[in-house]
Design an enzyme around this catalytic site. Structure first.
Site, PDB file in Angstrom:
ATOM      1  CG  HIS A  92      -1.625  -1.139   1.629  1.00  0.00           C
ATOM      2  ND1 HIS A  92      -2.991  -1.201   1.493  1.00  0.00           N
ATOM      3  CD2 HIS A  92      -1.240  -2.337   2.144  1.00  0.00           C
ATOM      4  CE1 HIS A  92      -3.424  -2.387   1.908  1.00  0.00           C
ATOM      5  NE2 HIS A  92      -2.366  -3.098   2.301  1.00  0.00           N
ATOM      6  CE1 TYR A  93      -2.207   6.136  -2.129  1.00  0.00           C
ATOM      7  CE2 TYR A  93      -0.931   5.852  -4.129  1.00  0.00           C
ATOM      8  CZ  TYR A  93      -2.086   6.267  -3.491  1.00  0.00           C
ATOM      9  OH  TYR A  93      -3.119   6.797  -4.218  1.00  0.00           O
ATOM     10  CB  THR A  94       0.666   6.298   3.999  1.00  0.00           C
ATOM     11  OG1 THR A  94       1.513   7.270   3.374  1.00  0.00           O
ATOM     12  CG2 THR A  94       1.514   5.220   4.683  1.00  0.00           C
ATOM     13  CD  GLU A 105      -0.888   1.376   4.614  1.00  0.00           C
ATOM     14  OE1 GLU A 105      -0.420   2.243   3.843  1.00  0.00           O
ATOM     15  OE2 GLU A 105      -2.096   1.075   4.663  1.00  0.00           O
ATOM     16  CG  HIS A 119      -5.254  -1.658  -1.001  1.00  0.00           C
ATOM     17  ND1 HIS A 119      -5.522  -0.612  -0.150  1.00  0.00           N
ATOM     18  CD2 HIS A 119      -6.237  -2.569  -0.781  1.00  0.00           C
ATOM     19  CE1 HIS A 119      -6.614  -0.886   0.541  1.00  0.00           C
ATOM     20  NE2 HIS A 119      -7.065  -2.056   0.189  1.00  0.00           N
ATOM     21  CG  ASP A 126      -3.279   1.808  -1.921  1.00  0.00           C
ATOM     22  OD1 ASP A 126      -4.471   1.667  -2.251  1.00  0.00           O
ATOM     23  OD2 ASP A 126      -2.788   1.291  -0.904  1.00  0.00           O
TER      24      ASP A 126
END
Length: 254
Positions: free
Chosen positions: A34-36, A99, A141, A151
């Site tokens: 994921h990216y945040t 993350e 994700h 993401d």
């Protein structure tokens, strides 16, 4: 928040209260990246450790490549949400969530620093080895939740991970002209495309109609495997890249 011993030797333990039991005795056989999507790493880390957020991940990697572990791998972190892959819907129970601090699309989709990606590679390689995770089950994700999530985004360097021994990848086919399929099209070629995407693992119904959901799944595929152009249109480049990915899978040829 109870302290625990890190599963990854290089991680600093920063416990999150947001986790539970993995259901039905499942163990991790997937990694979800994921990216945040938040302005700062500090804000994202605080949110993942806030009981009111009801979200978490097993690991958090900041821009400098510092790795924190928030949830023990034996526990079910809350990172995938409503998702589907290869017929399975409880992705949280069978995955490790990572993350990666990056503002994402809301922040202009900046590049991921090299030292951050190097840390992600090291962490993934360690998890893959310990849990025997197949390359094609290292996913974003957006792969498991098309349309709903985008993401880690089209700037994420999946090719670099693959070059370092993580994930499934083929060089994307060149973008050229020729026949393509898009929303509103119907027929056997669309059904064949949906079947290929489903066989790879994407959650898509095989209807023969190029609907909004099909467009979203095609865009998710492009975001991961043909990131030069993410438009949800199944052109030759997209279909050929998908076909070559499929034919390189052991289950395709066995």
């Amino acid at each position: 928040m109870t302290a625990f011993e890190a599963d990854f030797p290089g991680a600093t333990v920063l416990p999150s209260p947001n986790h539970g039991e993995r259901r039905d005795g499942q163990t991790p056989d997937m990694i979800i990246l994921h990216y945040t999507g938040m302005p700062t790493a500090e804000a994202a880390l605080g949110w993942l450790r806030n009981v009111e957020s009801e979200v978490s991940s097993h690991y958090f990697v900041d821009e400098a490549g510092v790795i924190s572990q928030l949830v023990p791998e034996e526990r079910r972190a809350w990172h995938a949400g409503k998702s589907l892959w290869a017929g399975r819907t409880d992705i949280n129970s069978c995955s490790i969530g990572i993350e990666i601090a990056n503002p994402g699309h809301p922040g202009g989709l900046p590049d991921f620093p090299e030292r951050q990606i190097a840390a992600v590679v090291e962490l993934c390689r360690n998890c893959v080895e310990r849990w025997q995770i197949a390359p094609e089950r290292v996913l974003g994700h957006s792969d498991i939740a098309p349309v709903r999530k985008v993401d880690p985004g089209e700037n994420f360097p999946w090719n670099k991970l693959h070059d370092s021994g993580v994930g499934h990848w083929v060089e994307p086919s060149s973008i050229t002209g020729g026949r393509f399929f898009q929303r509103g099209d119907e027929g056997q070629p669309v059904e064949a495309l949906q079947s290929m995407l489903s066989f790879y693992g994407y959650g898509i119904e095989i209807t023969g109609r190029f609907c909004e959901k099909t467009e979203g799944v095609v865009a998710a595929f492009q975001r991961h495997f043909r990131p030069a152009l993410v438009d949800g249109i199944a052109d030759f480049s997209t279909i050929d890249t998908l076909h070559r990915l499929l034919t390189s899978l052991p289950r395709y040829t066995s």
